[in-house]
Design a protein around this motif. Sequence first.
Motif, PDB file in Angstrom:
ATOM      1  N   MET A 265       0.825  -1.209   0.000  1.00 20.09           N
ATOM      2  CA  MET A 265       0.000   0.000   0.000  1.00 20.09           C
ATOM      3  C   MET A 265       0.861   1.262   0.000  1.00 20.09           C
ATOM      4  N   ASP A 266       2.005   1.209   0.703  1.00 17.83           N
ATOM      5  CA  ASP A 266       2.917   2.358   0.684  1.00 17.83           C
ATOM      6  C   ASP A 266       3.423   2.622  -0.734  1.00 17.83           C
ATOM      7  N   GLN A 267       3.711   1.535  -1.475  1.00 21.18           N
ATOM      8  CA  GLN A 267       4.140   1.685  -2.859  1.00 21.18           C
ATOM      9  C   GLN A 267       3.050   2.355  -3.702  1.00 21.18           C
ATOM     10  N   ILE A 268       1.806   1.892  -3.529  1.00 16.43           N
ATOM     11  CA  ILE A 268       0.695   2.419  -4.320  1.00 16.43           C
ATOM     12  C   ILE A 268       0.467   3.895  -4.009  1.00 16.43           C
ATOM     13  N   VAL A 269       0.400   4.217  -2.728  1.00 20.77           N
ATOM     14  CA  VAL A 269       0.206   5.619  -2.332  1.00 20.77           C
ATOM     15  C   VAL A 269       1.373   6.472  -2.818  1.00 20.77           C
ATOM     16  N   GLY A 270       2.580   5.939  -2.671  1.00 14.74           N
ATOM     17  CA  GLY A 270       3.769   6.693  -3.064  1.00 14.74           C
ATOM     18  C   GLY A 270       3.820   6.977  -4.555  1.00 14.74           C
ATOM     19  N   ILE A 271       3.482   5.988  -5.378  1.00 14.21           N
ATOM     20  CA  ILE A 271       3.590   6.181  -6.829  1.00 14.21           C
ATOM     21  C   ILE A 271       2.534   7.157  -7.334  1.00 14.21           C
ATOM     22  N   ILE A 272       1.345   7.125  -6.714  1.00 16.45           N
ATOM     23  CA  ILE A 272       0.292   8.061  -7.096  1.00 16.45           C
ATOM     24  C   ILE A 272       0.674   9.483  -6.685  1.00 16.45           C
ATOM     25  N   ASP A 273       1.213   9.626  -5.468  1.00 17.92           N
ATOM     26  CA  ASP A 273       1.668  10.950  -5.011  1.00 17.92           C
ATOM     27  C   ASP A 273       2.802  11.480  -5.879  1.00 17.92           C
TER      28      ASP A 273
END
Length: 236
Positions: A39-47
């Motif tokens: 989830m950190d990866q997903i949030v990070g890539i979108i940000d």
Amino acid sequence: MLILAVDSSTSVGAVCLYKEEVIAEYNLNLDKTHSQRLMDQIVGIIDDAYLECSALEAIAVGVGPGSFTGIRIGLATAKSLAHALDIPVVGISTLEALANNLLHITEPICPMLDARRQRVYTAVYQEKDGLGLKEPVVAEDIKEVDSFLEELSKRFKQKIFFIGPGAEEYRELIEDRLGTQAEFSLENNLVQGKSLAQIGSIKLKTGGGDKLMDLKPNYLKRSQAERDWQVSKGDF
């Protein structure tokens, strides 16, 4: 169509944002578990792409084979996001994603993931329709390595490109059985988010999406808990 691609069926946490081309891609091959980092990866890539979750238009997710726990984490994450955002989702085979790392190769491609006990999750893919996607010419299955290599040597006379962690694990045996017929991919040997996204984009454009509740993991074998339960019942 802005696609989020996610795969956690192997040691690699693969996440990609794709809209006709790669916008951003994170492929992390780390010791941390997928439950700690996906989830950190997903949030990070979108940000990092200066986007909002609400901008996503579809999700492509790896459904296995591979790690049972990793597959479940990836699927649960993708299905939850697709449901919350009310967007389509498409499941992609991990083996298909590996094969499509080698888009420039016209010869047969054999992805392999280690299934332990001298077995691999495997298949053979080749481009068939001019779309650029590799399609299965030998169906996905769990195979005993030595007998599968014998099967390949009888069926194919041209070069075969081997890819994936399983191919590296059994490289010496593959070279011993197939000799110069075997070629190995060294640079694209792990699951990549962009391969998932590219496959997902093509499938979604041609109506290949999945119904959310119908999307299932592709384990190819029973879990250890299921095998232990069968043994306890006396059903071998």
